[in-house]
Design a protein around this motif. Sequence first.
Motif, short mmCIF file in Angstrom:
data_model
loop_
_atom_site.label_atom_id
_atom_site.label_comp_id
_atom_site.label_asym_id
_atom_site.label_seq_id
_atom_site.Cartn_x
_atom_site.Cartn_y
_atom_site.Cartn_z
N GLU A 19 28.60 42.35 43.09
CA GLU A 19 28.12 42.11 44.45
C GLU A 19 28.63 43.17 45.43
OE1 GLU A 19 25.94 39.76 45.15
OE2 GLU A 19 25.99 38.94 43.11
N LEU A 20 29.75 43.78 45.11
CA LEU A 20 30.42 44.67 46.07
C LEU A 20 30.37 46.15 45.71
CD1 LEU A 20 33.64 42.62 46.92
CD2 LEU A 20 32.11 43.64 48.59
N LYS A 21 29.90 46.47 44.53
CA LYS A 21 30.09 47.83 44.02
C LYS A 21 29.45 48.91 44.88
CE LYS A 21 26.34 47.32 40.63
NZ LYS A 21 26.07 47.28 39.17
N ASP A 22 28.40 48.56 45.62
CA ASP A 22 27.77 49.55 46.49
C ASP A 22 28.37 49.59 47.89
OD1 ASP A 22 25.96 50.25 44.47
OD2 ASP A 22 24.57 48.66 45.03
N LYS A 23 29.35 48.74 48.13
CA LYS A 23 29.96 48.66 49.46
C LYS A 23 31.42 49.10 49.48
CE LYS A 23 27.16 44.56 50.54
NZ LYS A 23 27.18 43.16 51.00
N MET A 93 32.59 31.86 46.73
CA MET A 93 32.43 33.17 47.37
C MET A 93 30.96 33.54 47.47
SD MET A 93 35.45 35.69 46.03
CE MET A 93 36.07 34.92 44.54
N LEU A 94 30.22 33.32 46.39
CA LEU A 94 28.80 33.67 46.36
C LEU A 94 27.98 32.83 47.33
CD1 LEU A 94 28.59 34.00 42.50
CD2 LEU A 94 28.13 35.87 44.10
N LEU A 95 28.41 31.59 47.54
CA LEU A 95 27.71 30.70 48.46
C LEU A 95 28.18 30.87 49.90
CD1 LEU A 95 27.60 27.43 46.31
CD2 LEU A 95 25.70 28.99 46.81
N GLY A 96 29.31 31.53 50.10
CA GLY A 96 29.77 31.87 51.43
C GLY A 96 30.86 31.01 52.01
N TYR A 193 32.48 36.25 52.34
CA TYR A 193 33.75 36.64 51.74
C TYR A 193 33.79 38.14 51.45
CZ TYR A 193 35.51 31.89 50.76
OH TYR A 193 36.01 30.62 50.86
N PHE A 194 32.69 38.66 50.91
CA PHE A 194 32.68 40.05 50.49
C PHE A 194 32.80 41.01 51.67
CE2 PHE A 194 29.72 37.96 47.27
CZ PHE A 194 30.78 37.61 46.44
N ASP A 195 32.09 40.70 52.75
CA ASP A 195 32.19 41.55 53.94
C ASP A 195 33.58 41.49 54.55
OD1 ASP A 195 29.55 42.24 53.61
OD2 ASP A 195 28.79 40.88 55.15
N GLN A 196 34.19 40.31 54.51
CA GLN A 196 35.54 40.19 55.04
C GLN A 196 36.54 41.01 54.21
OE1 GLN A 196 35.35 35.54 55.73
NE2 GLN A 196 37.06 36.37 56.89
N MET A 197 36.34 41.04 52.91
CA MET A 197 37.21 41.85 52.06
C MET A 197 37.14 43.32 52.45
SD MET A 197 36.56 40.38 48.21
CE MET A 197 36.72 38.63 47.83
N ARG A 199 36.16 44.65 55.27
CA ARG A 199 36.66 44.90 56.63
C ARG A 199 38.17 44.66 56.77
NH1 ARG A 199 32.33 41.39 58.20
NH2 ARG A 199 33.91 39.87 58.76
N GLY A 200 38.75 43.91 55.84
CA GLY A 200 40.15 43.51 55.99
C GLY A 200 40.30 42.37 56.98
N ASP A 201 39.24 41.58 57.12
CA ASP A 201 39.23 40.44 58.04
C ASP A 201 39.72 39.20 57.30
OD1 ASP A 201 38.77 38.63 60.04
OD2 ASP A 201 36.58 38.64 59.81
N PHE A 202 41.03 39.09 57.14
CA PHE A 202 41.60 38.04 56.29
C PHE A 202 42.01 36.83 57.13
CE2 PHE A 202 42.87 42.06 53.98
CZ PHE A 202 41.79 42.02 53.13
N ASP A 203 41.06 35.90 57.31
CA ASP A 203 41.33 34.70 58.09
C ASP A 203 41.71 33.56 57.16
OD1 ASP A 203 38.94 34.05 56.88
OD2 ASP A 203 37.75 34.03 58.72
N GLN A 204 41.34 32.33 57.52
CA GLN A 204 41.70 31.15 56.73
C GLN A 204 41.00 31.12 55.37
OE1 GLN A 204 39.95 31.06 59.54
NE2 GLN A 204 37.98 30.08 59.08
N ASN A 205 40.03 31.99 55.16
CA ASN A 205 39.36 32.08 53.86
C ASN A 205 40.19 32.80 52.80
OD1 ASN A 205 36.98 30.75 54.60
ND2 ASN A 205 36.03 32.63 55.35
N PHE A 206 41.34 33.33 53.21
CA PHE A 206 42.13 34.15 52.30
C PHE A 206 43.61 33.74 52.32
CE2 PHE A 206 38.42 36.55 53.40
CZ PHE A 206 38.04 37.16 52.22
N VAL A 207 44.25 33.98 51.20
CA VAL A 207 45.71 33.88 51.10
C VAL A 207 46.25 35.30 51.15
CG1 VAL A 207 47.67 33.16 49.68
CG2 VAL A 207 45.56 31.81 49.66
N VAL A 208 47.15 35.55 52.08
CA VAL A 208 47.76 36.87 52.22
C VAL A 208 49.26 36.74 51.96
CG1 VAL A 208 48.15 38.85 53.73
CG2 VAL A 208 46.03 37.52 53.95
#
Length: 224
Positions: A19-23, A93-96, A193-197, A199-208
């Motif tokens: 899903e991400l290889k072109d981005k 992730m695929l469903l958003g 999820y993919f766009d956030q990855m 951009r580095g936009d790591f909100d409540q959807n991510f564990v940092v």
Amino acid sequence: MDIEDKKVAFIACDVVYDELKDKIPANWSVVNLERKLHERSDELRTRLQQEIDKFQDKDLIILGYGLCGKGVEGLCSSHTHLVVSRCDDCIAMLLGSVEEYRKQHQAEPGTFYLTRGYIGDSDDFMIGEVEQIKDKYDEQTWEWIRGEMLKNYKRLVYINTGNYDPESCRELARKEAEKLGLRFEEIKGSNNYFDQMIRGDFDQNFVVLEPGQSLKFNMFINDN
């Protein structure tokens, strides 16, 4: 998190990578791992830790994984920040969102989900896996085993994320549904999820995690 000028390593299974290889930014270090590693969580965990250990000279390591059957539990990056999606697996992730995954599961728990990354290069990507043990049994026994393996499934869903021309994958998924006697549906996916990855936009959807912290099961609990 501003990651534009950071040294980033991205480690993902082939479903998420597809899903991400072109981005993916050209300056990222990328590792694409085979989906079959999910079949044994201990092996997945070991391989992921090995890959994480290789990138301790980076500023940030992003895992293209969710909890994945606890396959990421216990992972640690000793000198580098580590990021992982706060969800059960890549279907969310695929469903958003976790919420959309829960909604789909509650409405139809017996569902196979497919994307191009799941389908791969095989024309028998699902039934082929089921039938690889067929020769071990007589026809009557095999039909019973096959029925038992599939009895809880009613629906096959193709998730269209819009990241590639869906036509060939859609038709393969439709044909596979027919082979398995399942109802076919297509659902619009999401790149949230993919766009956030990227951009580095790591909100409540991510564990940092800070360097030296270990991933724990309770970090993935989402009560929303």
